[in-house]
Design a protein around this motif. Structure first.
Motif, PDB file in Angstrom:
ATOM      1  N   ALA B 151       0.851  -1.191   0.000  1.00  0.00           N
ATOM      2  CA  ALA B 151       0.000   0.000   0.000  1.00  0.00           C
ATOM      3  C   ALA B 151       0.888   1.245   0.000  1.00  0.00           C
ATOM      4  O   ALA B 151       2.031   1.198   0.448  1.00  0.00           O
ATOM      5  CB  ALA B 151      -0.909  -0.006   1.219  1.00  0.00           C
ATOM      6  N   PRO B 152       0.366   2.363  -0.505  1.00  0.00           N
ATOM      7  CA  PRO B 152       1.182   3.584  -0.531  1.00  0.00           C
ATOM      8  C   PRO B 152       1.502   4.077   0.883  1.00  0.00           C
ATOM      9  O   PRO B 152       0.601   4.250   1.694  1.00  0.00           O
ATOM     10  CB  PRO B 152       0.289   4.594  -1.268  1.00  0.00           C
ATOM     11  N   HIS B 154       4.618   6.619   3.120  1.00  0.00           N
ATOM     12  CA  HIS B 154       5.822   7.444   3.099  1.00  0.00           C
ATOM     13  C   HIS B 154       6.941   6.588   3.667  1.00  0.00           C
ATOM     14  O   HIS B 154       6.920   6.234   4.852  1.00  0.00           O
ATOM     15  CB  HIS B 154       5.616   8.690   3.949  1.00  0.00           C
ATOM     16  N   TYR B 156      10.105   6.951   4.701  1.00  0.00           N
ATOM     17  CA  TYR B 156      10.806   7.387   5.902  1.00  0.00           C
ATOM     18  C   TYR B 156       9.916   7.266   7.139  1.00  0.00           C
ATOM     19  O   TYR B 156      10.337   6.757   8.174  1.00  0.00           O
ATOM     20  CB  TYR B 156      11.286   8.832   5.748  1.00  0.00           C
ATOM     21  N   HIS B 157       8.695   7.737   7.014  1.00  0.00           N
ATOM     22  CA  HIS B 157       7.811   7.677   8.177  1.00  0.00           C
ATOM     23  C   HIS B 157       7.439   6.241   8.529  1.00  0.00           C
ATOM     24  O   HIS B 157       7.215   5.919   9.707  1.00  0.00           O
ATOM     25  CB  HIS B 157       6.565   8.530   7.947  1.00  0.00           C
ATOM     26  N   LEU B 158       7.411   5.392   7.533  1.00  0.00           N
ATOM     27  CA  LEU B 158       7.186   3.968   7.827  1.00  0.00           C
ATOM     28  C   LEU B 158       8.321   3.439   8.692  1.00  0.00           C
ATOM     29  O   LEU B 158       8.097   2.758   9.705  1.00  0.00           O
ATOM     30  CB  LEU B 158       7.099   3.155   6.535  1.00  0.00           C
ATOM     31  N   PHE B 160      10.353   5.212  10.621  1.00  0.00           N
ATOM     32  CA  PHE B 160      10.220   5.825  11.948  1.00  0.00           C
ATOM     33  C   PHE B 160       9.207   5.043  12.790  1.00  0.00           C
ATOM     34  O   PHE B 160       9.422   4.809  13.985  1.00  0.00           O
ATOM     35  CB  PHE B 160       9.751   7.280  11.835  1.00  0.00           C
ATOM     36  N   SER B 161       8.096   4.673  12.154  1.00  0.00           N
ATOM     37  CA  SER B 161       7.050   3.952  12.885  1.00  0.00           C
ATOM     38  C   SER B 161       7.585   2.648  13.445  1.00  0.00           C
ATOM     39  O   SER B 161       7.340   2.301  14.603  1.00  0.00           O
ATOM     40  CB  SER B 161       5.879   3.648  11.957  1.00  0.00           C
TER      41      SER B 161
END
Lengths: 203, 203
Positions: B151-152, B154, B156-158, B160-161
């Motif tokens: 799925a689409p 981001h 970098y934020h993925l 970070f998560s």
DNA sequence: CCTGATCCTGACCAATTGGTCAAATGTTGA
DNA sequence: TCAACATTTGACCAATTGGTCAGGATCAGG
């Protein structure tokens, strides 16, 4: 905690305020042991003995700061209501927590520092304030799950997720900015988190 | 960093090892400034001057520790391969990071402490080691998104998560256990995280 | 078994740090 | 105005802490 220990004169008000502000800066940036009374005093524009005229010890400043922090810190969680749409309530909570990381990063780091060190000065408050509130809201979330209003989740771990994801942007700010470069962390985080929790919560 | 600074005698090997082990305990529990050389020496079963015979300064121990840490720390990320199923690759990464929080909590806290203080002794390594690796893996994730394999998100934020969610269980251990009581944090976390990232990543 | 290198220690030092105190200075209200 | 009270300061102290050093103990190889 008694009603009579409020500041009286405006000099007291101004100085106590300046001290707490300075202490927040210094403690959040260096941790408790990394902070010095001289640093705090200088940053507050006072001499060290003068600062110790208002607070009996370094520890007392730290405790006062943490006590004041807990209220602000738990406010967003308290706002979750059992009326209204469950998914919106939870997404709203995520949003408020993220805004707190953006607007109050020092408070976030102060808290993180304290927990990292094993919460030596906060375990009391944690048990008496945080725990009951969390239990209450977890029960609410559980009831939403059972009513089929949100997808099945472990309520406690859901709350942990919200805390860690949002506070990460304050606590690990250096790392985040190093990787993102010019990109604004919070804009991206907002989209990412709303999307993520949306997918996870909708039944 | 040269090839010739490896320990030689077995006494050196034993003591350097004991020092690093003790330092990991003390630094991760108290932060850099909160740790004392005496503490580390005692915990390693050495006298302070003896410890300083092996490391020239407190700072040197800390630096050695961080340098050694970065390899272990980045290993799980390196393992993400561009072959194989994207979703499994990412869920596997989550799993490995969570296991590291369970098995190496001291390392996680050492790292967290350092970042919290603004990474004064790590920003170099962060820029030269972490950043390039993250950029590379982010590009890979982006390519998976564009190919419709996940799925689409981001990239970098993925990442970070994944970091924040998994490391939270090591860094905020006290808080987590206070809220969960007897329940095993990692068992619940594993289910929660696999479920969460599953929902988020499947196209 | 002896010699040079390695390992270890007690004593010491200078700097930092949290905190005290008596005295000086400001402020305020009657 | 002036006495009581609040505020501020410089000088000082004891404890802690990172680090040094000269010399003694121990070890390994020839």
């Amino acid at each position: 905690m008694t009603a009579s220990d409020k500041p009286r004169t405006r000099i007291q008000q101004r100085n106590i305020n300046a001290i707490q502000e300075a202490a927040l800066d210094v403690f959040s940036a260096n941790g408790f042991r990394g902070a010095t009374v001289d640093q705090i005093a200088a940053s507050a524009g006072l001499s060290k003995p003068n600062l110790l005229y208002y607070f009996p010890s370094k520890e007392a400043i730290h405790v006062a700061l943490l006590a004041a922090l807990m209220d602000t810190w738990l406010a967003p969680l308290r706002e979750i209501k059992d009326t209204g749409d469950p998914v919106s309530e939870l997404l709203g909570y995520v949003q408020r927590k993220l805004e707190m990381s953006r607007d109050l990063p020092r408070e976030s780091r102060l808290f993180a520092n304290e927990i990292l060190q094993g919460a030596p000065r906060l375990s009391g408050t944690l048990g008496s304030e945080l725990k009951p509130l969390v239990d209450e809201k977890a029960a609410l979330i559980q009831s939403w799950v059972e009513a089929g209003k949100i997808a099945p989740v472990h309520p406690y771990h859901l709350l942990f997720s919200i805390w860690s994801l949002t506070q990460h942007y304050a606590d690990f700010d250096v790392q985040v900015r190093m990787i993102l470069g010019d990109e604004d962390p919070f804009e991206g985080a907002q989209n990412h988190l709303q999307d993520m929790f949306g997918k996870m919560l909708r039944p």
